[in-house]
Design an enzyme around this catalytic site. Structure first.
Site, PDB file in Angstrom:
ATOM      1  N   LYS A  38     -15.846 -17.053 -59.710  1.00 19.32           N
ATOM      2  CA  LYS A  38     -15.093 -17.391 -58.508  1.00 19.32           C
ATOM      3  C   LYS A  38     -14.069 -16.307 -58.184  1.00 19.32           C
ATOM      4  O   LYS A  38     -13.986 -15.827 -57.045  1.00 19.32           O
ATOM      5  CB  LYS A  38     -14.379 -18.734 -58.679  1.00 19.32           C
ATOM      6  N   ASP A  75     -14.234 -23.039 -54.808  1.00 16.93           N
ATOM      7  CA  ASP A  75     -13.067 -23.673 -55.416  1.00 16.93           C
ATOM      8  C   ASP A  75     -13.179 -25.176 -55.233  1.00 16.93           C
ATOM      9  O   ASP A  75     -14.216 -25.685 -54.785  1.00 16.93           O
ATOM     10  CB  ASP A  75     -11.766 -23.114 -54.828  1.00 16.93           C
TER      11      ASP A  75
END
Length: 285
Positions: free
Chosen positions: A156, A174
């Site tokens: 991420k 997220d």
């Protein structure tokens, strides 16, 4: 339950396989929706969000790839606002990887304390800075396979840095992104990498980075975890989960956050086209 807004007509969208291959990690359409219809609906949601959040941007303040990398590591388990309020003093003290690699751990911990989990984060920041100094000549690498070797940097974080500092398309999964794409039935996966693969398969690669910003913007401002503002949602006609939150338009408006709710955003230094007010510095809230 409030009345669902009427859906608008839209042109058919030609379905294309993503560069990663739609067959790999492709989400199953919701009941009664074909794969083609799912792709059309997903891409229309993206177009609608692009109109609403035409100013969508990374909500971390940064001036170079190193600052974005550090800020993204700090953003775990806290808000971008708190990170943005913390990093001015941090970057003044440690402007380069070489400086941060040589930092006294206790001093660094105190500087980043407002972001939470400061001991673990300080260890990661010193470790990744030393790796940048020793293995990458003091520069942040522009490849995912290199970034994920740095302490505290996962997929991420790597996609955030690649998409916003290097212009390499990527999906940032997220908590907001995962929640919304599951509500929209783009995927039913919980694993972040599976979610990423499912969503990548619905869109051309060129859309991945901005799609991430738009979805995260919407999740922070309208489609909240506990009480989504369904009655004030611009994509309500396209949402199969309409009604999970407040459907009364007036009540829903009161749930809007940041610039949508008439309050400051998360950046102390927002882009010129940001329609809201800058966030206050640390201690001035």
């Amino acid at each position: 339950m409030g009345e669902r807004p009427a859906a608008k007509k839209t042109k058919a969208v030609k379905v294309k396989k993503s560069p990663e291959g739609a067959a790999v990690g492709a989400a199953e359409p919701q009941a009664g929706e074909s794969r083609t219809a799912l792709v059309r609906r997903a891409r229309r949601i993206n177009r609608e969000l692009a109109e609403v959040y035409h100013y969508a941007h990374p909500e971390l303040d940064f001036e170079n790839p190193f600052q974005l990398l550090v800020a993204t590591v700090l953003s775990a388990q806290t808000t971008d606002l708190r990170v943005n309020q913390t990093t001015p003093a941090l970057f003044a003290a440690y402007p380069t990887p070489e400086d941060m690699a040589a930092a006294d751990p206790e001093t660094l911990e105190q500087l980043i304390r407002p972001t939470g989990f400061f001991r673990a984060k300080a260890k990661s920041l010193i470790g990744l800075s030393a790796a940048l100094r020793d293995r990458f000549g003091g520069e942040v690498p522009g490849r995912l396979q290199d970034l994920v070797t740095l302490p505290g940097v996962g997929r991420k974080t790597a996609n955030v840095v690649l998409g916003n500092a290097f212009g390499v398309p990527g999906i940032t999964v997220d908590t907001h992104f995962g929640r919304l794409v599951r509500r929209w039935k783009w995927t039913d996966a919980q694993d972040a990498e599976k979610v990423e693969a499912d969503v990548c398969a619905l869109f051309p690669k060129s859309e991945w980075t901005m799609l991430s910003h738009r979805v995260i913007f919407h999740g922070r401002r309208v489609c909240h975890a506990r009480r989504p503002a369904c009655g004030a949602c611009p994509i309500a006609p396209l949402c199969p989960s309409f009604g999970e939150g407040e459907t009364d338009p007036e009540k829903a408006k009161k749930l809007l956050k940041y610039e949508m709710g008439g309050r400051p955003g998360q950046r102390l230094k927002p882009p010129p086209d940001y329609p809201g007010e800058p966030a206050p510095p640390l201690g001035a809230e």
